[in-house]
Scaffold this active site. Structure first.
Site, short mmCIF file in Angstrom:
data_model
loop_
_atom_site.label_atom_id
_atom_site.label_comp_id
_atom_site.label_asym_id
_atom_site.label_seq_id
_atom_site.Cartn_x
_atom_site.Cartn_y
_atom_site.Cartn_z
N ASN A 47 0.81 -1.22 0.00
CA ASN A 47 0.00 0.00 0.00
C ASN A 47 0.85 1.27 0.00
O ASN A 47 0.31 2.37 0.14
CB ASN A 47 -0.92 0.03 1.22
CG ASN A 47 -2.04 -0.98 1.11
OD1 ASN A 47 -2.44 -1.37 0.03
ND2 ASN A 47 -2.55 -1.43 2.25
N HIS A 133 -14.97 0.26 5.52
CA HIS A 133 -13.94 -0.55 6.16
C HIS A 133 -14.44 -1.20 7.45
O HIS A 133 -15.32 -0.67 8.14
CB HIS A 133 -12.71 0.32 6.47
CG HIS A 133 -11.51 -0.43 6.87
ND1 HIS A 133 -11.18 -0.64 8.18
CD2 HIS A 133 -10.55 -1.06 6.13
CE1 HIS A 133 -10.06 -1.35 8.25
NE2 HIS A 133 -9.66 -1.61 7.02
N GLU A 175 -16.03 5.86 2.74
CA GLU A 175 -14.61 5.99 2.47
C GLU A 175 -14.41 6.89 1.26
O GLU A 175 -15.31 7.06 0.44
CB GLU A 175 -13.98 4.62 2.19
CG GLU A 175 -14.00 3.68 3.37
CD GLU A 175 -13.19 2.42 3.11
OE1 GLU A 175 -12.00 2.53 2.73
OE2 GLU A 175 -13.74 1.31 3.27
N SER A 179 -11.12 0.17 -0.07
CA SER A 179 -9.89 -0.60 0.01
C SER A 179 -9.90 -1.89 -0.79
O SER A 179 -8.84 -2.36 -1.21
CB SER A 179 -9.58 -0.93 1.48
OG SER A 179 -10.64 -1.66 2.07
N ASP A 204 -13.47 8.37 5.69
CA ASP A 204 -12.18 7.73 5.93
C ASP A 204 -11.43 7.74 4.60
O ASP A 204 -11.81 7.05 3.66
CB ASP A 204 -12.41 6.29 6.42
CG ASP A 204 -11.11 5.51 6.61
OD1 ASP A 204 -10.05 6.01 6.19
OD2 ASP A 204 -11.16 4.39 7.14
N HIS A 207 -6.96 5.65 1.66
CA HIS A 207 -6.32 5.32 0.39
C HIS A 207 -6.27 6.50 -0.58
O HIS A 207 -5.81 6.33 -1.71
CB HIS A 207 -7.04 4.13 -0.25
CG HIS A 207 -7.01 2.91 0.60
ND1 HIS A 207 -5.96 2.02 0.60
CD2 HIS A 207 -7.90 2.43 1.52
CE1 HIS A 207 -6.19 1.05 1.47
NE2 HIS A 207 -7.36 1.28 2.03
N LYS A 236 -0.41 4.28 3.98
CA LYS A 236 -0.56 3.97 2.55
C LYS A 236 0.26 4.98 1.74
O LYS A 236 1.46 4.87 1.66
CB LYS A 236 -2.03 3.99 2.15
CG LYS A 236 -2.81 2.74 2.55
CD LYS A 236 -3.22 2.72 3.98
CE LYS A 236 -4.08 1.53 4.33
NZ LYS A 236 -4.44 1.50 5.76
#
Length: 385
Positions: A47, A133, A175, A179, A204, A207, A236
């Site tokens: 990541n 997540h 998110e 992910s 969130d 990424h 990440k």
């Protein structure tokens, strides 16, 4: 059933479903190459999207921090573990991301759990994207609030759930980049729906931070959205570890009183905070922009090269490029076939992803060369013949 019988039955069920998780010991694994048992593999499971974990400036900053502060923080930030290094990083993040305050956490999982646990009451409702997540959904399910989940990125269903009467407050959870599928949330539409219903939005962006948006400011900035609560994690695109919550002054002061993860956990080492500050300086510089452009070129090359493969490709335009294979045993076999050719990939299976959607979770990074992508594509085409 005894404790041991319960444990054995659960493990047997995972083995029977080809879903048993096993850790693999590697000599190094964050960079372009991964080494295991003295064999080198091209690493497509990291990541570390911008390849910053190996950057000399970040390593030097951590070393200098260790020389100045030692290797640990010595306690909770509420006792003696909040140093000038922590304060400087929080102030930098708040200014850069456009929020009054930032609070550091030891991990993104801890930040999400702390936020939801501290903010919600039994009269409240959490409305979360179904593919959020595990840290978010677990925190929501353990909270006193009612949890309702909307279909992935379905703003109409979100609005319908928000329309239902609620005695307390409503918190929308999603998110920035997901992910497992690698796709992005329509944050502008989600935030608009939340605002129409007087709700707060928690994003969130584990990424997205460092990788997307102007200066790498993340998914929300790329869509000109400012959620009430923003979680950014550092393991990440930033290349280190830890997390921060971006919020208002009042929310920050509230969390300092009631977020148990902050109050009772040892804070991150000050040396880590100094390394993170160096990482964000790079992310905002021409170095960061060049690495984002390099990563984008790799993503384009990969997606163009897999169109004819007999696997399902998601709508991802991010560094996460999953190939959905279907059954667990097929995904495991494909991952093993690629490893035999010196390419390290990981098969992701239920319960991490829905049943029937086992996949190779391929991650591309700025540390890769174009020749690495070509070798991956050749191996995938060979394995699918």
């Amino acid at each position: 059933m005894t404790w041991q019988q319960r444990i054995d039955a659960a493990l047997d069920a995972r083995r029977a479903a080809d879903a048993l998780r096993v850790r693999t010991t590697v000599e190094n694994g964050a960079g372009r190459f991964l080494t295991r048992d003295q064999r080198r593999y091209c690493n497509f499971s990291s990541n570390d999207y911008l390849g910053l974990s190996q950057h000399p400036a970040i390593i030097r900053a951590w070393q200098q921090g260790a020389e100045q502060y030692g290797v640990g923080s010595g306690g909770s930030g509420h006792v003696s573990g909040y140093t000038t290094a922590h304060q400087a990083l929080e102030e930098h993040l708040a200014d850069w991301l456009g929020y009054p305050r930032a609070l550091l956490f030891i991990s993104g999982f801890a930040a999400n759990q702390a936020l939801i646990a501290a903010l919600t009451d039994k009269t409240d409702r959490i409305v979360a994207d179904r593919l959020s997540h595990a840290s978010l959904l677990e925190a929501a399910s353990h909270s006193p609030a009612q949890l309702r989940r909307f279909a992935h990125n379905d703003v109409a269903q979100l609005a319908s759930l928000l329309d239902k009467p609620c005695d307390g407050q409503q918190l929308v959870v999603t998110e920035g980049i997901f992910s497992m599928d690698g796709d992005s949330a329509p944050l502008a539409d989600i935030h608009a729906a939340a605002q129409r219903h007087g709700s707060w939005l928690l994003v969130d962006d584990a990424h997205g931070i460092g990788v997307t948006g102007p200066e790498g400011r993340g998914s929300a900035a790329s869509q000109s959205v400012k959620p009430e609560l923003l979680v950014v994690t550092f393991g990440k695109g930033v290349g280190v570890s830890g997390a921060a919550v971006l919020c208002s002054d009042s929310v920050a002061n509230y969390l300092l009183q009631f977020a148990r993860h902050l109050i009772y956990s040892t804070s991150m080492p000050p040396a880590q905070a100094m390394a993170l500050r160096a990482a964000f300086d790079l992310i905002r510089s021409d170095v960061g922009e060049a690495r984002r452009q390099r990563l984008a070129a790799h993503i384009h090359q990969f997606r163009a090269g897999v169109r004819d493969l007999p696997f399902e490709l998601t709508a991802s335009r991010s560094a996460i490029q999953p190939l959905i294979v279907g059954e667990n045993d097929r995904a495991l076999h494909l991952a093993q076939t690629l490893r035999e050719q010196g390419i390290w990939v990981t098969a992701i299976r239920p319960p991490t992803v829905p049943t029937g959607t086992a996949r190779l979770r391929l991650t591309l990074t700025a540390a890769h060369e174009a020749s690495d992508i070509t070798a991956l594509l050749e191996a995938l085409h060979g394995a699918s013949e």
